[in-house]
Design an enzyme around this catalytic site. Sequence first.
Site, PDB file in Angstrom:
ATOM      1  N   GLY A   1      -3.061 -21.727  -9.120  1.00 56.71           N
ATOM      2  CA  GLY A   1      -2.479 -23.417  -8.307  1.00 56.71           C
ATOM      3  C   GLY A   1      -1.570 -22.581  -7.042  1.00 56.71           C
ATOM      4  O   GLY A   1      -0.777 -23.099  -6.462  1.00 56.71           O
TER       5      GLY A   1
ATOM      6  N   MET B   1      -8.182 -30.431 -13.268  1.00 52.89           N
ATOM      7  CA  MET B   1      -9.358 -31.063 -13.899  1.00 52.89           C
ATOM      8  C   MET B   1      -9.808 -31.343 -14.169  1.00 52.89           C
ATOM      9  O   MET B   1     -10.678 -30.907 -15.482  1.00 52.89           O
ATOM     10  CB  MET B   1     -10.402 -29.198 -13.753  1.00 52.89           C
ATOM     11  CG  MET B   1     -10.093 -28.135 -12.634  1.00 52.89           C
ATOM     12  SD  MET B   1     -10.774 -28.655 -10.923  1.00 52.89           S
ATOM     13  CE  MET B   1     -12.419 -28.479 -11.593  1.00 52.89           C
ATOM     14  N   ARG B   2      -9.396 -32.187 -14.304  1.00 45.55           N
ATOM     15  CA  ARG B   2      -9.512 -33.883 -15.643  1.00 45.55           C
ATOM     16  C   ARG B   2     -10.022 -34.481 -14.827  1.00 45.55           C
ATOM     17  O   ARG B   2      -9.040 -35.117 -13.862  1.00 45.55           O
ATOM     18  CB  ARG B   2      -8.028 -33.472 -16.964  1.00 45.55           C
ATOM     19  CG  ARG B   2      -7.442 -32.484 -17.041  1.00 45.55           C
ATOM     20  CD  ARG B   2      -8.744 -31.484 -18.047  1.00 45.55           C
ATOM     21  NE  ARG B   2      -9.379 -32.996 -19.705  1.00 45.55           N
ATOM     22  CZ  ARG B   2     -10.751 -32.022 -19.934  1.00 45.55           C
ATOM     23  NH1 ARG B   2     -11.083 -31.259 -19.687  1.00 45.55           N
ATOM     24  NH2 ARG B   2     -10.715 -32.883 -20.735  1.00 45.55           N
TER      25      ARG B   2
ATOM     26  N   HIS C   1      -9.415 -31.954  -2.280  1.00 49.44           N
ATOM     27  CA  HIS C   1     -11.378 -31.630  -2.938  1.00 49.44           C
ATOM     28  C   HIS C   1     -12.352 -31.291  -2.072  1.00 49.44           C
ATOM     29  O   HIS C   1     -12.255 -31.060  -0.650  1.00 49.44           O
ATOM     30  CB  HIS C   1     -12.088 -33.074  -3.225  1.00 49.44           C
ATOM     31  CG  HIS C   1     -12.983 -33.273  -3.393  1.00 49.44           C
ATOM     32  ND1 HIS C   1     -13.320 -32.428  -4.242  1.00 49.44           N
ATOM     33  CD2 HIS C   1     -14.523 -32.852  -2.864  1.00 49.44           C
ATOM     34  CE1 HIS C   1     -15.122 -32.903  -5.076  1.00 49.44           C
ATOM     35  NE2 HIS C   1     -15.255 -32.446  -4.096  1.00 49.44           N
TER      36      HIS C   1
ATOM     37  N   ASP D   1     -13.385 -38.901  -6.536  1.00 46.77           N
ATOM     38  CA  ASP D   1     -13.310 -37.667  -6.035  1.00 46.77           C
ATOM     39  C   ASP D   1     -13.671 -39.636  -4.290  1.00 46.77           C
ATOM     40  O   ASP D   1     -14.876 -39.244  -3.257  1.00 46.77           O
ATOM     41  CB  ASP D   1     -13.900 -37.403  -5.300  1.00 46.77           C
ATOM     42  CG  ASP D   1     -13.901 -35.801  -6.440  1.00 46.77           C
ATOM     43  OD1 ASP D   1     -12.848 -35.595  -6.582  1.00 46.77           O
ATOM     44  OD2 ASP D   1     -14.949 -35.631  -7.174  1.00 46.77           O
TER      45      ASP D   1
ATOM     46  N   GLU E   1      -7.472 -25.343   3.285  1.00 52.75           N
ATOM     47  CA  GLU E   1      -6.572 -26.256   1.372  1.00 52.75           C
ATOM     48  C   GLU E   1      -4.986 -25.710   1.819  1.00 52.75           C
ATOM     49  O   GLU E   1      -4.088 -27.076   1.896  1.00 52.75           O
ATOM     50  CB  GLU E   1      -7.269 -26.370   0.561  1.00 52.75           C
ATOM     51  CG  GLU E   1      -8.515 -26.539  -0.314  1.00 52.75           C
ATOM     52  CD  GLU E   1      -8.749 -25.956  -1.090  1.00 52.75           C
ATOM     53  OE1 GLU E   1      -8.083 -26.113  -1.964  1.00 52.75           O
ATOM     54  OE2 GLU E   1     -10.552 -25.506  -1.512  1.00 52.75           O
TER      55      GLU E   1
HETATM   56  C1  GRF Z   1      -9.365 -25.745  -5.426  1.00 48.01           C
HETATM   57  O1  GRF Z   1     -10.272 -25.421  -4.187  1.00 48.01           O
HETATM   58  C2  GRF Z   1      -9.282 -27.600  -5.335  1.00 48.01           C
HETATM   59  O2  GRF Z   1      -9.456 -27.820  -3.752  1.00 48.01           O
HETATM   60  C3  GRF Z   1     -10.009 -28.079  -6.286  1.00 48.01           C
HETATM   61  O3  GRF Z   1      -9.825 -26.329  -7.210  1.00 48.01           O
HETATM   62  C4  GRF Z   1      -9.439 -25.261  -6.466  1.00 48.01           C
HETATM   63  C5  GRF Z   1      -7.561 -25.385  -7.313  1.00 48.01           C
HETATM   64  O4  GRF Z   1      -7.375 -24.109  -6.910  1.00 48.01           O
HETATM   65  N1  GRF Z   1      -9.931 -28.726  -6.865  1.00 48.01           N
HETATM   66  P1  GRF Z   1      -6.129 -23.395  -6.942  1.00 48.01           P
HETATM   67  O5  GRF Z   1      -5.480 -23.808  -8.146  1.00 48.01           O
HETATM   68  O6  GRF Z   1      -4.572 -24.195  -5.985  1.00 48.01           O
HETATM   69  O7  GRF Z   1      -5.291 -22.127  -6.555  1.00 48.01           O
END
Ligand code: GRF
Length: 197
Positions: free
Chosen positions: A13, A91-92, A110, A146, A175
Site C-alpha cells: 500500500g 491485484m485482482r 501500472h 491496463d 509512482e
Molecule cells: C506498484 O508497483 C503498482 O504499480 C503495482 O503494484 C505495486 C504496488 O505497490 N501495480 P504498493 O502496494 O502501492 O506499495
Amino acid sequence: MTKRVAILISGGGSNMVSLVKSMTGDHPARPVLVLSNNPDCSGLAKARDLGVETAAVDHRQFGKDRAAFEAAMNVHLDAVDLDMICLAGFMRILTADFTAKWGGRMLNIHPSLLPKYQGLNTYNRAIEAGDKTAGCTVHEVTAELDAGPILGQAEVPILDGDTADTLAARILIEEHKLYPAVLRQYAVGDRTPIKIG
Ligand code: GRF
C-alpha cells in the site's frame, strides 16, 4: 464539492499512503475507504494508522466466482457514497460489470509505460527487450486490462546492471509522485495527461 475516494489495495500500500497523504488542505478529494482483497495485507494497518476507514473482502472465499466477490466489494463501496476509486496495487482482475459500474471514475497505476507491457512482470520484460527507459502509467480503468485512457506517465532510465528489483524501486519513487498529481487534477475533471521525467 469534495470528492470522496476509495483506494483498493492488495499489498504494502505504498501508493495508497502517498495518495492519502496528498489529500489534505485545499485538495479537491478526501479518502473515505481503503478496501483490500487480502485481510492480512500490511497496507490495511497503514491506512488505519492514517485514520482512514478500512474493509477487507477476501477473494479466496468466493472461489472462481468473480461476480460474487465484486458484489461483496460493492456493498462496502456503495456504503460510503463514493465519487471515485483508485486502484493502487490491487491485484485482482475486474469483470466488465464492475468496470462499467465504476467507469469514468476509476483510476489505476501500472508499472510500465503503457501501451507497453500490460499485465505482470513488466520490469523484466522491459529489461529483456533492451529498452533504454521504463516507468509507470496512471490510466482510467476500462473493461480491457491496463488499456484505458492514459492520464499520466513518469519515465525513468534503465541502467546497466538493473534487475527487476532495482528498476521497480526506481519506478516506485515516481509512482508516488505521479498518482497524487493525476488524482488532484482528475478530481476536478481535468484529464490533461501529466508527464514526469
Ligand atoms: C506498484 O508497483 C503498482 O504499480 C503495482 O503494484 C505495486 C504496488 O505497490 N501495480 P504498493 O502496494 O502501492 O506499495
